[in-house]
Scaffold this active site. Structure first.
Site, PDB file in Angstrom:
ATOM      1  N   GLU A  43       3.385  -4.015  -6.731  1.00 55.53           N
ATOM      2  CA  GLU A  43       2.635  -4.406  -5.535  1.00 55.53           C
ATOM      3  C   GLU A  43       1.307  -5.054  -5.909  1.00 55.53           C
ATOM      4  OE1 GLU A  43       2.380  -1.469  -2.415  1.00 55.53           O
ATOM      5  OE2 GLU A  43       0.972  -2.688  -1.256  1.00 55.53           O
ATOM      6  N   GLU A  46       4.892   6.850  -6.339  1.00 56.56           N
ATOM      7  CA  GLU A  46       3.884   5.947  -6.888  1.00 56.56           C
ATOM      8  C   GLU A  46       3.316   6.481  -8.198  1.00 56.56           C
ATOM      9  OE1 GLU A  46       0.854   5.245  -3.932  1.00 56.56           O
ATOM     10  OE2 GLU A  46       2.297   4.431  -2.480  1.00 56.56           O
ATOM     11  N   ASP A  79      10.358   7.063   0.624  1.00 58.80           N
ATOM     12  CA  ASP A  79       9.108   7.390  -0.079  1.00 58.80           C
ATOM     13  C   ASP A  79       8.838   8.887  -0.082  1.00 58.80           C
ATOM     14  OD1 ASP A  79       7.850   5.202  -1.223  1.00 58.80           O
ATOM     15  OD2 ASP A  79       6.898   4.567   0.655  1.00 58.80           O
ATOM     16  N   ASP A  88       6.275   5.036   3.277  1.00 59.24           N
ATOM     17  CA  ASP A  88       5.227   5.855   3.894  1.00 59.24           C
ATOM     18  C   ASP A  88       4.248   4.969   4.663  1.00 59.24           C
ATOM     19  OD1 ASP A  88       3.976   4.724   1.743  1.00 59.24           O
ATOM     20  OD2 ASP A  88       3.192   6.588   0.906  1.00 59.24           O
TER      21      ASP A  88
HETATM   22  O1  KIV Z   1       5.455   2.175   2.153  1.00 59.58           O
HETATM   23  C1  KIV Z   1       5.763   0.979   1.968  1.00 59.58           C
HETATM   24  O2  KIV Z   1       6.015   0.213   2.910  1.00 59.58           O
HETATM   25  C2  KIV Z   1       5.799   0.485   0.589  1.00 59.58           C
HETATM   26  C3  KIV Z   1       5.996  -0.978   0.393  1.00 59.58           C
HETATM   27  C4  KIV Z   1       4.751  -1.712   0.678  1.00 59.58           C
HETATM   28  C5  KIV Z   1       6.518  -1.297  -0.952  1.00 59.58           C
HETATM   29  O3  KIV Z   1       5.669   1.245  -0.313  1.00 59.58           O
END
Ligand code: KIV
Length: 271
Positions: free
Chosen positions: A189, A122, A90, A51
């Site tokens: 992260e 998340e 995501d 995302d």
């Molecule tokens: O959206 C994204 O790029 C991420 C990475 C930073 C792991 O979730």
């Protein structure tokens, strides 16, 4: 490296075997057909349709505005470009937080409409029911702990997470819960390297780090950052492998000069 289309497809099982054998997992983000094709051909294990598209593709300040429809658009473009790697997509902010039925419906839309191979969301304990429901439907789930950018307005800053004991203990517990709920991997992260090492050792599924040190089972970077397409974002954890920004700027300036001076097109560049 040459085209790698004959190589065996990467699955969640492959990643598990890589953790067991100690081979590091490589993951990069991609959001479109052309870069996905390039990255897949170069031999990456996993493409994340992150995302972060909200930031690097759409120019938003945070990841919050991107919609499920937009994620499906990006993911379906990526899927058309790849032949070997595993694609993780995501779930965007607002598509899973309210309840587990909505979370499952969002995950199903991603799988059906984009052709993605798995989803990422998340959070820890607070999204456990959703993870269990999605996994029960046969959809592989990657977790994401530590700095979770969809909660930026709760955190207030993008600084390192889990430095304090309480937050570190919650992260340790969440990692175990995510493993038990059936996640196939967890992104860690921006947390201290020692904590990431401890968590990576304490669970059987792979951890993929970003700003979490070298002892995670794999690493992920945002493609636009590591290729130097965006050059404003320079956190300590980032290694920039190219400076496409400068090279592309020079190329565009040369093109402008060539057109203005009647150098382009020349007699060999016309019909
Ligand atoms: O959206 C994204 O790029 C991420 C990475 C930073 C792991 O979730």
């Amino acid at each position: 490296m040459s085209e790698n289309t004959e190589a065996k497809k990467v699955t969640t099982h492959t990643l598990q075997m890589m953790k067991t054998s100690g081979e590091k997992i490589t993951m990069l983000t991609a959001y479109d057909y052309s870069f996905a094709k390039l990255i897949d051909s170069a031999g990456i294990d996993v493409i994340l349709v992150g995302d972060s598209a909200s930031n690097v593709m759409a120019g938003h300040e945070t990841t919050l505005p991107i919609t499920l429809d937009q994620m499906i658009y990006h993911a379906s473009s990526v899927i058309r470009g790849i032949s070997r790697c595993l694609v993780v997509v995501d779930l965007p902010f607002g598509s899973y937080q309210s309840n587990s039925d909505i979370a499952l419906a969002s995950a199903i839309r991603i799988m059906k409409e984009s052709g993605g191979h798995s989803i990422k969301l998340e959070g820890g304990e607070e999204v456990l029911d959703s993870i269990k429901k999605i996994v029960s439907a046969g959809i592989p789930v990657m977790g994401h702990l530590g700095l979770t950018p969809q909660s930026i307005y709760k955190f207030g800053t993008y600084t390192v997470r889990a430095k304090e004991t309480d937050e570190a203990n919650k992260l340790r517990k969440d990692a175990k819960l995510l493993e038990e709920a059936g996640c196939f991997a967890i992104v860690l992260e921006k947390i201290p390297a020692v904590l990431a090492k401890e968590v990576s050792k304490s669970i059987s599924i792979p951890t993929i780090g970003i700003g979490a040190g070298g002892d995670c089972d794999g690493q992920v970077l945002v493609m636009h950052d590591m290729l130097g397409i965006n050059t404003e974002f320079k956190p300590r954890f980032l290694r920039q492998y190219l400076n496409i920004h400068d090279q592309a700027t020079k190329a565009v300036q040369q093109y402008i000069q060539d057109v203005k001076s009647n150098d382009f097109p020349n007699v060999h560049e016309q019909y």
